[in-house]
Design a protein around this motif. Structure first.
Motif, mmCIF file in Angstrom:
data_model
loop_
_atom_site.group_PDB
_atom_site.id
_atom_site.type_symbol
_atom_site.label_atom_id
_atom_site.label_comp_id
_atom_site.label_asym_id
_atom_site.label_seq_id
_atom_site.Cartn_x
_atom_site.Cartn_y
_atom_site.Cartn_z
ATOM 1 N N PRO A 224 -33.158 56.434 -25.153
ATOM 2 C CA PRO A 224 -33.006 57.893 -25.284
ATOM 3 C C PRO A 224 -33.658 58.453 -26.550
ATOM 4 O O PRO A 224 -33.924 59.646 -26.635
ATOM 5 N N VAL A 225 -33.872 57.583 -27.545
ATOM 6 C CA VAL A 225 -34.521 57.994 -28.802
ATOM 7 C C VAL A 225 -35.594 56.959 -29.144
ATOM 8 O O VAL A 225 -35.533 55.829 -28.650
ATOM 9 N N PRO A 226 -36.558 57.304 -29.978
ATOM 10 C CA PRO A 226 -37.501 56.277 -30.443
ATOM 11 C C PRO A 226 -36.716 55.157 -31.121
ATOM 12 O O PRO A 226 -35.780 55.425 -31.879
ATOM 13 N N LEU A 227 -37.106 53.917 -30.851
ATOM 14 C CA LEU A 227 -36.231 52.799 -31.208
ATOM 15 C C LEU A 227 -36.901 51.820 -32.157
ATOM 16 O O LEU A 227 -38.013 51.358 -31.909
ATOM 17 N N ARG A 228 -36.219 51.489 -33.238
ATOM 18 C CA ARG A 228 -36.654 50.389 -34.116
ATOM 19 C C ARG A 228 -36.034 49.105 -33.568
ATOM 20 O O ARG A 228 -34.820 49.080 -33.285
ATOM 21 N N LEU A 229 -36.833 48.060 -33.412
ATOM 22 C CA LEU A 229 -36.339 46.810 -32.821
ATOM 23 C C LEU A 229 -35.791 45.886 -33.918
ATOM 24 O O LEU A 229 -36.399 44.873 -34.267
ATOM 25 N N SER A 230 -34.613 46.222 -34.443
ATOM 26 C CA SER A 230 -34.110 45.479 -35.596
ATOM 27 C C SER A 230 -33.742 44.032 -35.252
ATOM 28 O O SER A 230 -33.902 43.140 -36.088
ATOM 29 N N GLU A 231 -33.273 43.768 -34.050
ATOM 30 C CA GLU A 231 -32.911 42.390 -33.683
ATOM 31 C C GLU A 231 -34.179 41.525 -33.569
ATOM 32 O O GLU A 231 -34.221 40.388 -34.061
ATOM 33 N N THR A 232 -35.203 42.085 -32.936
ATOM 34 C CA THR A 232 -36.470 41.338 -32.816
ATOM 35 C C THR A 232 -37.042 41.070 -34.212
ATOM 36 O O THR A 232 -37.513 39.962 -34.502
ATOM 37 N N GLU A 233 -36.973 42.066 -35.078
ATOM 38 C CA GLU A 233 -37.458 41.883 -36.452
ATOM 39 C C GLU A 233 -36.674 40.753 -37.145
ATOM 40 O O GLU A 233 -37.246 39.903 -37.828
ATOM 41 N N ARG A 234 -35.349 40.742 -36.946
ATOM 42 C CA ARG A 234 -34.501 39.721 -37.589
ATOM 43 C C ARG A 234 -34.885 38.310 -37.117
ATOM 44 O O ARG A 234 -34.965 37.369 -37.902
ATOM 45 N N SER A 247 -42.833 33.799 -27.955
ATOM 46 C CA SER A 247 -42.088 33.875 -26.699
ATOM 47 C C SER A 247 -40.648 34.355 -26.940
ATOM 48 O O SER A 247 -40.134 35.221 -26.213
ATOM 49 N N LEU A 248 -40.012 33.865 -28.000
ATOM 50 C CA LEU A 248 -38.644 34.306 -28.325
ATOM 51 C C LEU A 248 -38.627 35.803 -28.677
ATOM 52 O O LEU A 248 -37.746 36.558 -28.243
ATOM 53 N N ALA A 249 -39.615 36.231 -29.471
ATOM 54 C CA ALA A 249 -39.673 37.637 -29.886
ATOM 55 C C ALA A 249 -39.878 38.551 -28.681
ATOM 56 O O ALA A 249 -39.247 39.608 -28.551
ATOM 57 N N SER A 250 -40.741 38.126 -27.773
ATOM 58 C CA SER A 250 -41.010 38.908 -26.555
ATOM 59 C C SER A 250 -39.739 39.102 -25.747
ATOM 60 O O SER A 250 -39.432 40.198 -25.290
ATOM 61 N N LYS A 251 -39.016 38.016 -25.591
ATOM 62 C CA LYS A 251 -37.783 38.036 -24.794
ATOM 63 C C LYS A 251 -36.719 38.908 -25.492
ATOM 64 O O LYS A 251 -36.070 39.746 -24.867
ATOM 65 N N THR A 252 -36.590 38.724 -26.797
ATOM 66 C CA THR A 252 -35.589 39.507 -27.549
ATOM 67 C C THR A 252 -35.903 40.993 -27.453
ATOM 68 O O THR A 252 -35.009 41.822 -27.242
ATOM 69 N N ALA A 253 -37.187 41.337 -27.587
ATOM 70 C CA ALA A 253 -37.575 42.754 -27.536
ATOM 71 C C ALA A 253 -37.247 43.356 -26.162
ATOM 72 O O ALA A 253 -36.691 44.447 -26.067
ATOM 73 N N ALA A 254 -37.572 42.618 -25.122
ATOM 74 C CA ALA A 254 -37.325 43.132 -23.765
ATOM 75 C C ALA A 254 -35.832 43.341 -23.527
ATOM 76 O O ALA A 254 -35.431 44.237 -22.780
ATOM 77 N N GLU A 255 -35.011 42.523 -24.194
ATOM 78 C CA GLU A 255 -33.554 42.659 -24.024
ATOM 79 C C GLU A 255 -32.965 43.744 -24.937
ATOM 80 O O GLU A 255 -31.886 44.259 -24.679
ATOM 81 N N GLU A 256 -33.687 44.054 -26.019
ATOM 82 C CA GLU A 256 -33.139 44.974 -27.015
ATOM 83 C C GLU A 256 -33.310 46.446 -26.627
ATOM 84 O O GLU A 256 -32.560 47.312 -27.075
#
Ligand SMILES: Cc1cc2nc3c(=O)[nH]c(=O)nc-3n(C[C@H](O)[C@H](O)[C@H](O)COP(=O)(O)OP(=O)(O)OC[C@H]3O[C@@H](n4cnc5c(N)ncnc54)[C@H](O)[C@@H]3O)c2cc1C
Length: 291
Positions: A224-234, A247-256
């Motif tokens: 709903p808002v522009p999103l910072r991917l803090s979990e993927t960054e972590r 591969s882990l980052a891709s998966k985390t981003a898609a889930e976040e």
């Protein structure tokens, strides 16, 4: 046109003080109009509820780009053309310049403003992911004075912001500390020009001693808002970039992200593209970050 101009009133104060003075009279009664590229679409569709418009187009206090020692201060009334043509912005904040280049067409870039893009608060707005990763701050102004807030968190929900009804955005402040970073910005839409994003990304990173020292990733059109991917960054911060991490980052981003199905795309497609864009960024970082 589904609206009748006779039902509308427009005033154009000559100064910022005049504009905020009007907004303060009965907060919420007057709607600021800058370039009008969002407002006139609502007007033409008969969906512009506010009948009183205060023009802030061309107010000198909103139209300049100031280069200060520690930040570049872009007036909220600056157009995309001003932004994409500004040499220093292009050098130090290339992702903001890119988003200005791919917003609408030339006519739209001559008229649409950065402040309008922020306050219109579309989750698909192209300049907003770049503002998030650059740690932007906003200067808001009203008759009560100025306040300076972080842009992160300014959009509180779909089409909702922290702006009070009597306030204007005066300037957008970009801290000058990202020059050594690798950056990656991309808009995925149906066409290159005149398309609303299905997904857009702005990402910055820096590698030191083979490890990711700092990373910032933001996306548009996926929540709903522009999103910072803090979990993927972590997940990636402090790590060396290899196939498993990508591969882990891709998966985390898609889930976040929190994408939806709408007329432009599906949640499934947006999740797949998000994963690919994050992978693309990390692969770029692994090559360019070592240069
Ligand atoms: C053909 C077309 C193509 C487009 N393509 C794109 C695109 O590719 N990407 C994209 O992101 N957008 C796109 N847009 C949307 C639009 O051009 C942008 O959102 C633009 O930045 C809006 O700026 P404006 O000055 O025209 O805003 P306006 O229409 O004048 O105002 C929009 C909103 O912001 C408020 N506002 C404006 N300035 C301020 C301020 N300084 N302080 C407080 N409130 C303010 C107004 O009250 C209003 O609520 C497109 C629009 C059109 C018509």
């Amino acid at each position: 046109m589904r609206s009748d101009p006779k039902e509308y009133e427009l005033v154009a104060p000559r100064s910022l003080q005049g504009a905020v003075g009007l907004l303060a009279r009965n907060p919420g009664e007057w709607l600021p109009i800058a370039g009008g590229t969002d407002i006139m679409v609502q007007y033409a569709a008969g969906k512009l509820h506010s009948r009183k418009l205060v023009s802030i187009w061309n107010l000198p206090e909103l139209r300049s780009i100031e280069v200060l020692a520690d930040e570049i201060r872009v007036g909220a009334g600056c157009t995309y053309t001003q932004i994409r043509e500004h040499e220093m912005l292009g050098r130090e904040f290339p992702m903001l310049a890119s988003s200005a280049r791919w917003t609408g067409g030339i006519a739209n870039q001559n008229r649409g403003t950065l402040g309008g893009n922020i306050v219109n608060a579309s989750p698909a707005a192209d300049s907003l992911p770049a503002l998030l990763v650059y740690d932007t701050e906003l200067i808001l102004v009203s008759v009560r004075g100025e306040r300076r807030i972080s842009y992160a968190g300014f959009h509180t929900d779909y089409k909702k912001t922290k702006l009070a009804p009597d306030e204007l955005i005066q300037a957008v402040c970009l801290p000058r500390r990202f020059s050594g970073y690798v950056c990656h910005a991309r808009k995925v839409g149906s066409r290159t020009a005149q398309a609303i994003s299905k997904v857009c990304i702005a990402a910055l990173g820096r590698v030191a001693g083979k490890r990711i020292e700092d990373v910032r990733i933001a996306l548009g059109s996926v929540a709903p808002v522009p999103l910072r991917l803090s979990e993927t960054e972590r997940v990636v911060r402090g790590k060396a970039i290899d196939e498993a991490l990508v591969s882990l980052a891709s998966k985390t981003a898609a889930e976040e992200i929190r994408p939806i199905d709408d007329i432009r795309s599906t949640a499934k497609y947006r999740a797949a593209v998000t994963g690919n864009l994050v992978a693309e960024f990390l692969n770029l970082l692994s090559v360019d970050g070592r240069a």
